[in-house]
Design an enzyme around this catalytic site. Structure first.
Site, PDB file in Angstrom:
ATOM      1  N   ASP A 268       0.864  -1.175   0.000  1.00  0.00           N
ATOM      2  CA  ASP A 268       0.000   0.000   0.000  1.00  0.00           C
ATOM      3  C   ASP A 268       0.910   1.238   0.000  1.00  0.00           C
ATOM      4  OD1 ASP A 268      -2.103   1.721  -0.007  1.00  0.00           O
ATOM      5  OD2 ASP A 268      -3.139   0.860   1.718  1.00  0.00           O
TER       6      ASP A 268
HETATM    7  C1  NOJ Z   1      -3.925   4.060   0.141  1.00  0.00           C
HETATM    8  C2  NOJ Z   1      -5.127   3.185   0.279  1.00  0.00           C
HETATM    9  O1  NOJ Z   1      -5.073   2.487   1.512  1.00  0.00           O
HETATM   10  C3  NOJ Z   1      -5.280   2.174  -0.841  1.00  0.00           C
HETATM   11  O2  NOJ Z   1      -6.516   1.542  -0.698  1.00  0.00           O
HETATM   12  C4  NOJ Z   1      -5.146   2.851  -2.161  1.00  0.00           C
HETATM   13  O3  NOJ Z   1      -5.360   1.918  -3.193  1.00  0.00           O
HETATM   14  C5  NOJ Z   1      -3.754   3.461  -2.234  1.00  0.00           C
HETATM   15  N1  NOJ Z   1      -3.637   4.482  -1.204  1.00  0.00           N
HETATM   16  C6  NOJ Z   1      -3.449   4.090  -3.587  1.00  0.00           C
HETATM   17  O4  NOJ Z   1      -4.112   5.276  -3.737  1.00  0.00           O
END
Ligand code: NOJ
Length: 735
Positions: A268
């Site tokens: 993530d």
């Molecule tokens: C953080 C989020 O937790 C995740 O769900 C998302 O896909 C990513 N950022 C990318 O934007």
């Protein structure tokens, strides 16, 4: 490309080039005026000589023309001509935005959920995207956590079915080992347990027993992996003491070995770098090593791999071979998407850029109708065409109904407002509208979003004047419809809350309108279950529409008019008070249950100031008609149980009723929930129809795991509950 050539390509990369393939950056950050922009990457901590044209992936660029130019540039300038992988935060719709996943799950119409996913895949494909960062499959029983809107709710069975259908809808038929046209890869997230942060606080620690992990939190991800999802995203949280992103046991032993996942694991956002902030690694090099050892292939938005992997790989053959594995998986994914044959996948079709087709909008409208939950109805709904209807509340005319996570590719401007929808379905002269209150208290503090929100939502007006206008609008109405709830920034990522009550101004308005002594219907817009205990009695009918998306206004109007009939059930419990959280239907019994205990009333499992019951339980949902039923027969075959049940539609409506089958296993080596959902089916009943329905339940659906992760078959006495829209029947058998 055949595997031999792909292997040759992989072997021809230098270590530096291999490392570059593992880097994923936000495209907007990287590309400015169509040229590679190194400023922001330097700020992130990338070294000056880092070759941006060699990176593996960018995300969140959703404009097909922009993507085309970027890919052209990469193909022209990069040494090995390895196409860039385009991913995006498309969570519940690309431009045609569907109701939020928490709403969709409650439709229990898994075919329709799949159709919606197909529409999303097609719009995304035709816009040049290759992979979507969804579905989010984090089971959650805590409405304080803002991200519950993005997931399928509190129930394991529901989440598993949702997972399979969305992955299938996105990816299409993979039997030819390529992702077909009009389809994209699914990246499920966030592995694992992200939906259970302590105290409901975003990004907080998760600590749970292994049996809970195996029985409840892991199965939805596993269902997606069994449906061949091509990617998985790690989670931000610590799980049982080890951050998920650096968790070798979780990502290698469980995800890859036990579940058989052989796709790409992406971190993530900044989660690799955050291993150090968690206190799990010493420095950048240590961080890179641990993330590699845990099997994380893509480093999203940090310089950790970029700055440290090359040296680490050269220092030891172990990291070198892990790096080779990661790069191989990334190249295989690009190959599966056909990018080596056509780097402009989806971008050179006659239909490129096609979104919001009539067909897509029709699917979205149906999903609004099927996922709005009728929480309460004292015969006020459906509304009668002769009635004068006053619609009060900001959601009457607001287009801000697509929810937090749709704004990356979706546009609120596309939304059909409730007013527009109602004007299509009711006689215009019978309708009047008033804003009632400001959805936002102020537009300050929204940074770059401020202008857009202000433009879409209009000026902030004095609350007292809005209140008076609302009362005046209702003066000669026969029925009042009030729209209320959360504004879109109140839920989603980074939106944990301790207070789930409505703001005072909303309560005041609802009470004021109720004092007019006219029938009153509430329409609740929200991204999470709220605490409505004190306000619910003021409504005669209450329709929960969550964030209904682009076609919300029309779908809701159809339900209000009886052109569509509610059938959804809650995928997440509405507590009576925040103090009951986590409150979910599949709880264990205690040794001293609140009912049927032999102990005195003080010494049983209860609160002194609140009941144990929710306001609206998981599975709750009315319709315009009622259905009754009774058991006919249960037969046992070697691997399955078959239930025969008689259903009777007691109304003159054609009803699509969601039938839920629950089980309680009476004695097991791991204590079982008082009730757990094992099957859901949709049955269509014409007016007054009597129907015999048969349900087949594989016995495997009754098994459970112990704390060592070992699976056990259920045996002995168990009670099944069959629940229709308004009735529940139980039956106990011995297996
Ligand atoms: C953080 C989020 O937790 C995740 O769900 C998302 O896909 C990513 N950022 C990318 O934007």
């Amino acid at each position: 490309m055949n595997e031999t050539k792909l292997k040759q390509l992989a072997d021809s990369l230098t270590v530096k080039e291999k490392v570059a393939q593992t880097i994923q950056l936000n495209g907007d950050l990287l590309i400015e005026n169509d040229v590679m922009n190194t400023g922001p990457t330097k700020e992130l901590g990338f070294s000056d000589d880092f070759d941006l044209s060699a990176i593996g992936s960018i995300y969140n660029v959703n404009d097909p023309q922009k993507l085309y130019k970027i890919q052209q540039k990469i193909m022209a300038e990069s040494k090995h001509k390895i196409p860039l992988l385009f991913m995006s935060d498309v969570i519940y719709g690309f431009r045609t935005i569907f109701p939020i996943p928490l709403a969709q799950a409650g439709s229990y119409d898994f075919e329709l959920i799949k159709e919606a996913a197909q529409v999303t895949a097609k719009e995304s494909y035709l816009s040049g995207l290759h992979v979507l960062f969804s579905p989010m499959l984090d089971l959650s029983r805590d409405p304080r956590w803002g991200r519950v809107m993005e997931g399928p709710g509190e129930d394991v069975y529901t989440a598993k079915e949702f997972a399979k259908q969305v992955v299938d809808g996105y990816q299409g038929d993979l039997s030819g080992d390529v992702v077909p046209e009009n389809h994209v890869g699914a990246c499920i997230k966030h592995f694992a347990g992200y939906g259970a942060p302590e105290a409901g606080r975003e990004y907080n620690t998760v600590d749970m027993s292994n049996q809970r992990l195996f029985n409840e939190y892991l199965p939805p991800y596993q269902a997606a992996i069994e449906a061949n999802c091509l990617l998985v995203m790690t989670a931000f949280n610590v799980l049982n003491g080890v951050p998920s992103t650096g968790n070798r046991w979780l990502n290698r032993d469980i995800l890859r070995e036990r579940f058989g996942f052989d796709g790409v694991l992406v971190s993530d956002y900044a989660a690799i770098e955050e291993l150090q902030a968690h206190g799990f690694t010493k420095n950048q090099k240590d961080t890179a090593r641990k993330a590699m050892e845990a099997g994380v292939d893509f480093d999203m938005m940090t310089p950790v791999y970029a700055n440290s992997l090359e040296a680490l790989a050269q220092e030891g053959p172990e990291i070198m071979s892990l790096l080779d594995e990661a790069v191989w998986r990334i190249l295989l994914l690009k190959n599966k998407l056909g990018l080596f044959e056509n780097p402009y996948r989806g971008l050179e079709s006659e239909a490129t850029g096609q979104v919001l087709t009539e067909e897509a909008k029709a699917v979205a409208t149906r999903l609004v109708e099927k996922s709005s939950v009728l929480l309460k109805n004292e015969q006020v709904l459906p509304l009668n065409q002769q009635q004068k209807i006053a619609v009060v509340g900001p959601y009457g005319e607001s287009k801000l109904t697509i929810g937090f996570w749709a704004s990356v590719s979706g546009k609120p401007q596309d939304s059909v407002t409730l007013k527009e929808g109602m004007e299509q379905v009711f006689k215009q002269e019978k309708l009047s509208f008033a804003k009632g209150f400001n959805l936002f208290d102020s537009y300050e503090g929204f940074g770059p979003l401020k202008e857009g929100i202000e433009m879409l939502n209009g000026k902030i007006e004095p609350e007292a004047a809005l209140y008076q206008q609302a009362l005046a609008t209702c003066a000669d109405a026969d029925v009042i419809v009030v729209t209320f709830g959360e504004q879109f920034l109140e839920s989603g990522e980074g939106a944990s809350k301790t207070n789930l009550q409505l703001p005072e101004k909303q309560k005041r308005l609802i009470k004021g309108l109720a004092a007019l002594n006219k029938p009153i219907v509430g329409i609740l817009y929200t991204g999470r279950p709220l605490v409505l205990t004190d306000i619910e009695p003021y409504f005669n009918s209450l329709l929960l529409v969550w964030y209904p998306g682009t076609m919300g206004g029309l779908g809701i109007a159809n339900l209000l008019a009886g052109k569509a009939v509610p059938s959804a059930r809650l995928a997440m419990t509405f507590p009576r008070s925040e103090g009951q959280i986590p409150l979910y239907y599949a709880q264990n019994s205690t040794g001293r249950p609140a009912v049927d205990s032999t102990h005195s009333t003080r010494f049983i499992s209860k609160y002194s100031d609140e009941t144990n019951e929710p306001l609206f339980s998981f599975g709750h949902g009315h319709s315009y008609g009622t259905v009754s039923g009774n058991w006919q027969q249960v037969t046992e075959a070697e691997t399955a149980l078959q239930f025969t049940y008689q259903l009777t539609n007691q109304s003159d409506w054609q009803l699509e009723t969601v039938v839920h089958l629950y089980v309680k296993i009476h004695a097991a080596s791991i204590v079982q929930p008082v009730k757990k959902l094992v099957l859901s089916e949709k049955i269509v009943l014409t007016a007054q129809e009597n129907k015999t329905a048969k349900f087949t339940l594989p016995k495997a659906a009754l098994s459970y795991y112990d704390n060592a992760g070992v699976k056990h078959a259920a045996a002995g006495e168990m009670t099944f509950y069959l629940s229709t829209v308004n009735s529940e029947d139980s039956l106990t058998i011995n297996l």
